[in-house]
Design a protein around this motif. Sequence first.
Motif, PDB file in Angstrom:
ATOM      1  N   ILE A   1      51.697  46.909  32.997  1.00 34.70           N
ATOM      2  CA  ILE A   1      50.690  45.462  32.042  1.00 34.70           C
ATOM      3  C   ILE A   1      51.782  44.578  31.751  1.00 34.70           C
ATOM      4  O   ILE A   1      52.712  44.818  31.328  1.00 34.70           O
TER       5      ILE A   1
ATOM      6  N   LYS B   1      50.693  44.089  37.285  1.00 35.86           N
ATOM      7  CA  LYS B   1      49.360  43.539  37.153  1.00 35.86           C
ATOM      8  C   LYS B   1      49.478  42.298  36.198  1.00 35.86           C
ATOM      9  O   LYS B   1      49.972  42.932  35.327  1.00 35.86           O
TER      10      LYS B   1
ATOM     11  N   PHE C   1      48.322  39.360  34.484  1.00 33.26           N
ATOM     12  CA  PHE C   1      47.343  38.894  32.945  1.00 33.26           C
ATOM     13  C   PHE C   1      47.275  37.985  32.603  1.00 33.26           C
ATOM     14  O   PHE C   1      48.304  37.580  31.758  1.00 33.26           O
TER      15      PHE C   1
ATOM     16  N   ARG D   1      39.606  30.064  34.887  1.00 30.44           N
ATOM     17  CA  ARG D   1      39.745  31.129  35.748  1.00 30.44           C
ATOM     18  C   ARG D   1      38.983  29.844  37.107  1.00 30.44           C
ATOM     19  O   ARG D   1      39.436  30.333  38.418  1.00 30.44           O
TER      20      ARG D   1
ATOM     21  N   GLU E   1      43.279  31.917  40.707  1.00 27.76           N
ATOM     22  CA  GLU E   1      43.675  33.404  41.563  1.00 27.76           C
ATOM     23  C   GLU E   1      43.776  31.995  42.676  1.00 27.76           C
ATOM     24  O   GLU E   1      44.991  32.647  43.352  1.00 27.76           O
TER      25      GLU E   1
ATOM     26  N   PRO F   1      43.842  37.518  39.701  1.00 24.54           N
ATOM     27  CA  PRO F   1      42.223  36.939  40.127  1.00 24.54           C
ATOM     28  C   PRO F   1      41.353  36.997  38.795  1.00 24.54           C
ATOM     29  O   PRO F   1      42.065  37.452  37.436  1.00 24.54           O
ATOM     30  N   SER F   2      40.446  36.505  38.640  1.00 26.47           N
ATOM     31  CA  SER F   2      39.576  35.997  37.086  1.00 26.47           C
ATOM     32  C   SER F   2      39.248  37.513  35.884  1.00 26.47           C
ATOM     33  O   SER F   2      39.261  36.734  35.463  1.00 26.47           O
ATOM     34  N   GLU F   3      39.255  38.276  36.498  1.00 24.50           N
ATOM     35  CA  GLU F   3      39.427  39.757  35.852  1.00 24.50           C
ATOM     36  C   GLU F   3      41.036  39.797  35.181  1.00 24.50           C
ATOM     37  O   GLU F   3      41.107  40.466  34.356  1.00 24.50           O
ATOM     38  N   GLN F   4      41.436  39.313  35.703  1.00 30.42           N
ATOM     39  CA  GLN F   4      42.832  39.366  34.915  1.00 30.42           C
ATOM     40  C   GLN F   4      43.079  37.589  34.116  1.00 30.42           C
ATOM     41  O   GLN F   4      44.579  37.736  33.121  1.00 30.42           O
TER      42      GLN F   4
ATOM     43  N   PHE G   1      40.330  42.884  25.970  1.00 34.80           N
ATOM     44  CA  PHE G   1      40.327  43.178  27.875  1.00 34.80           C
ATOM     45  C   PHE G   1      41.010  44.210  28.585  1.00 34.80           C
ATOM     46  O   PHE G   1      40.585  44.399  29.363  1.00 34.80           O
ATOM     47  N   ILE G   2      42.684  44.145  28.278  1.00 34.40           N
ATOM     48  CA  ILE G   2      42.458  45.035  28.745  1.00 34.40           C
ATOM     49  C   ILE G   2      43.361  46.186  28.737  1.00 34.40           C
ATOM     50  O   ILE G   2      42.751  47.753  28.727  1.00 34.40           O
ATOM     51  N   GLY G   3      42.907  46.705  26.685  1.00 41.87           N
ATOM     52  CA  GLY G   3      42.865  47.694  26.364  1.00 41.87           C
ATOM     53  C   GLY G   3      44.148  48.839  27.206  1.00 41.87           C
ATOM     54  O   GLY G   3      44.148  49.953  26.354  1.00 41.87           O
ATOM     55  N   ARG G   4      45.239  48.363  27.180  1.00 40.85           N
ATOM     56  CA  ARG G   4      46.597  49.088  26.614  1.00 40.85           C
ATOM     57  C   ARG G   4      47.366  47.235  25.868  1.00 40.85           C
ATOM     58  O   ARG G   4      47.799  46.674  26.484  1.00 40.85           O
ATOM     59  N   ARG G   5      48.438  48.044  26.020  1.00 34.88           N
ATOM     60  CA  ARG G   5      49.623  47.372  25.822  1.00 34.88           C
ATOM     61  C   ARG G   5      50.641  47.310  26.960  1.00 34.88           C
ATOM     62  O   ARG G   5      51.085  48.056  27.385  1.00 34.88           O
TER      63      ARG G   5
ATOM     64  N   PHE H   1      33.829  48.308  38.195  1.00 35.68           N
ATOM     65  CA  PHE H   1      33.959  48.628  36.107  1.00 35.68           C
ATOM     66  C   PHE H   1      33.001  49.107  35.968  1.00 35.68           C
ATOM     67  O   PHE H   1      31.628  49.569  36.170  1.00 35.68           O
TER      68      PHE H   1
ATOM     69  N   GLU I   1      35.937  51.332  23.160  1.00 36.08           N
ATOM     70  CA  GLU I   1      36.851  52.358  22.582  1.00 36.08           C
ATOM     71  C   GLU I   1      36.644  53.299  22.738  1.00 36.08           C
ATOM     72  O   GLU I   1      38.106  54.057  23.226  1.00 36.08           O
TER      73      GLU I   1
ATOM     74  N   ARG J   1      36.932  54.134  27.010  1.00 36.45           N
ATOM     75  CA  ARG J   1      38.206  54.219  27.228  1.00 36.45           C
ATOM     76  C   ARG J   1      39.157  55.239  26.959  1.00 36.45           C
ATOM     77  O   ARG J   1      40.296  55.698  27.732  1.00 36.45           O
TER      78      ARG J   1
ATOM     79  N   SER K   1      41.709  50.966  31.215  1.00 35.56           N
ATOM     80  CA  SER K   1      40.958  50.908  30.113  1.00 35.56           C
ATOM     81  C   SER K   1      40.749  49.829  31.188  1.00 35.56           C
ATOM     82  O   SER K   1      39.949  48.180  30.522  1.00 35.56           O
ATOM     83  N   GLU K   2      41.559  48.406  31.356  1.00 32.30           N
ATOM     84  CA  GLU K   2      40.816  47.175  31.652  1.00 32.30           C
ATOM     85  C   GLU K   2      39.595  46.791  32.886  1.00 32.30           C
ATOM     86  O   GLU K   2      39.335  45.587  32.943  1.00 32.30           O
TER      87      GLU K   2
ATOM     88  N   PHE L   1      34.281  39.577  31.038  1.00 37.12           N
ATOM     89  CA  PHE L   1      35.776  40.318  31.055  1.00 37.12           C
ATOM     90  C   PHE L   1      35.617  40.010  33.139  1.00 37.12           C
ATOM     91  O   PHE L   1      36.729  39.798  32.916  1.00 37.12           O
ATOM     92  N   ILE L   2      35.255  39.692  34.047  1.00 38.29           N
ATOM     93  CA  ILE L   2      35.320  40.308  34.710  1.00 38.29           C
ATOM     94  C   ILE L   2      35.139  38.148  35.412  1.00 38.29           C
ATOM     95  O   ILE L   2      35.963  38.037  36.684  1.00 38.29           O
ATOM     96  N   GLY L   3      34.207  37.440  35.404  1.00 37.48           N
ATOM     97  CA  GLY L   3      34.641  36.412  35.993  1.00 37.48           C
ATOM     98  C   GLY L   3      33.411  36.246  37.064  1.00 37.48           C
ATOM     99  O   GLY L   3      34.063  34.906  37.716  1.00 37.48           O
ATOM    100  N   ARG L   4      33.076  36.854  37.759  1.00 42.22           N
ATOM    101  CA  ARG L   4      33.079  36.812  38.917  1.00 42.22           C
ATOM    102  C   ARG L   4      31.453  37.729  39.472  1.00 42.22           C
ATOM    103  O   ARG L   4      31.363  39.278  37.930  1.00 42.22           O
TER     104      ARG L   4
END
Lengths: 323, 323
Positions: free
Chosen positions: A56, A174, A176, A187, A191, A197-200, A241-245, B176, B184, B187, B198-199, B241-244
């Motif tokens: 990430i 990946k 973000f 957004r 892209e 992409p918008s979800e990132q 939004f991502i949930g990991r570091r 998703f 949390e 996840r 998780s994302e 979160f996703i935007g689409r």
Amino acid sequence: MAAALMCVLTLATVVARAADALPSWNDGAAKQSIVDFVKRVATKGGKDFVPPAERITVFDNDGTLWAEQPIYFQLAFALDRVKALAPQHPEWKEKEPFVSLLKGDVKGALVGGEKALLEIVMATHAGMTTEEFEKIVKDWLATAKHPKFKRSYTELAYKPMLELLAYLRGNGFKPFIVSGGGVEFMRAFAEKVYGIPSEQVIGSAGKQKFEMRDGKPVLVKLAEIDFIDDKEGKPIGIQKFIGRRPILAFGNSDGDLQMLQWTAAGNGVRFMGLVHHTDADREWAYDRDSSIGGLNKALDEAKAKYWTVVDMKKDWKRVFSFK
Amino acid sequence: MAAALMCVLTLATVVARAADALPSWNDGAAKQSIVDFVKRVATKGGKDFVPPAERITVFDNDGTLWAEQPIYFQLAFALDRVKALAPQHPEWKEKEPFVSLLKGDVKGALVGGEKALLEIVMATHAGMTTEEFEKIVKDWLATAKHPKFKRSYTELAYKPMLELLAYLRGNGFKPFIVSGGGVEFMRAFAEKVYGIPSEQVIGSAGKQKFEMRDGKPVLVKLAEIDFIDDKEGKPIGIQKFIGRRPILAFGNSDGDLQMLQWTAAGNGVRFMGLVHHTDADREWAYDRDSSIGGLNKALDEAKAKYWTVVDMKKDWKRVFSFK
């Protein structure tokens, strides 16, 4: 035989690609630190290997992926919108910050500080559906020109950073965006311009309301802040939004410091980078005292902790894709 | 020659995979509607083709991907946590909903409605760092057993839905989770159990605070709601979160109705699905009057609009992975 030859050719291509994946970067410590990091993390069997799912990476937007002077591009959008919407708002003729704005006095309008800025944002980013807003932003981006370069704002994406994003993606990372900018504003072009992409895309956001209009559901943008993705908000946004570091973070200002600290505090190899704006000829030179993209504490911490500081003038062969 | 043979073999594998991608689904209208949708959307050159990047799919969790009776599994977690934490909270001996809970009277504890539930959640989901919370959930999942099946809660993921997720992923879709459950909490197992990183997990969430502890940054979970990802909150969560807009949505209760409506209102081919709990022998049978996973308005709308209603008893050959 044929298969073996094909394999050799494929291998050669991969190696060649790695060698010039960053052609707009001058050879030097910054470029080397990026390439070293990617090799260590992406080499299977190596002691610093990180599985692709955990690769990430997070990037600030303004001043890191595209320029941010003389004013944040989203603010330029908001100012143009105020002008466009003025006929529908006769009351703005007597109300700050709009009076000053409509006279072309941006500095005067922003004397009101954060409150004035918020009023401008809310007047231009709320009251429409999410789909209507996306169209407004895209229409603006298609026609608006940057005052200095006379180019579309999206042409002010940094070529070296576009290469870095592609290089990372090609190695299973990946990327973000984690920016103080408005998420729905970004957004509209992320892209197309960055391949993200918008979800990132993670950013500041207003609240929304779900409602039925003529039997069809819409989401209406409300004039109320939901989340500010800046400073302490950046690691919070990353966790939300991502949930990991992340294992790599790139920023350019003190607003990115907590995101860099959060990234640095994880286990294993990490990459923390700052774009330092040192190039008054090709772009701008600013850091500690700048009201936009001020880089002070984060610059000291980067030096103390041996994070990568990209000296735009020295490290970038080209700044933009256009000549 | 050899290459041609290899191509034929590869092609044969792909076709075989498609044919039995959903072995736990009985042949019937529900299974057929899924396969038809995937073929239409994923067939290059077809008039309903959707590029992979836009193949966004959303799934409710409780009652859609795993079971939700006799109480939401996250509530079972919270109740176990109240018992574990009780020695540190002598005041709970005289304070509802804790008095009832500690006597084993769940119904009595929940007489206080949403307020009581919120107090239980806040007492058990806040006050620790995000990393500490993840560990607490993982430890609980590793040992807790479901009261009816005497199995780990994660074993109560629905086999047919796991197959559906894999089938969609294999055809370039991106699944998703969009659930009222805590983000949390989910996840901590979503990647292992569902293969959903998780994302790609969206859920209800509390606020967080960034702070430095002994020079290391941590995120602390606060006892304050940030976002409720239910009903109108689901399309809002999707946009945030996703935007689409998703092209496929699966739920099982009235809490999923707005997410299904939002998905249905997009352009092009869409898939809207509901899991209908009709199997008292293998799982549970409940719908219109259930206090958990109540399915009433959404069931009527699904029938009126020809959405896919999965009859668990009729459409699923197996419910769980265990016998």
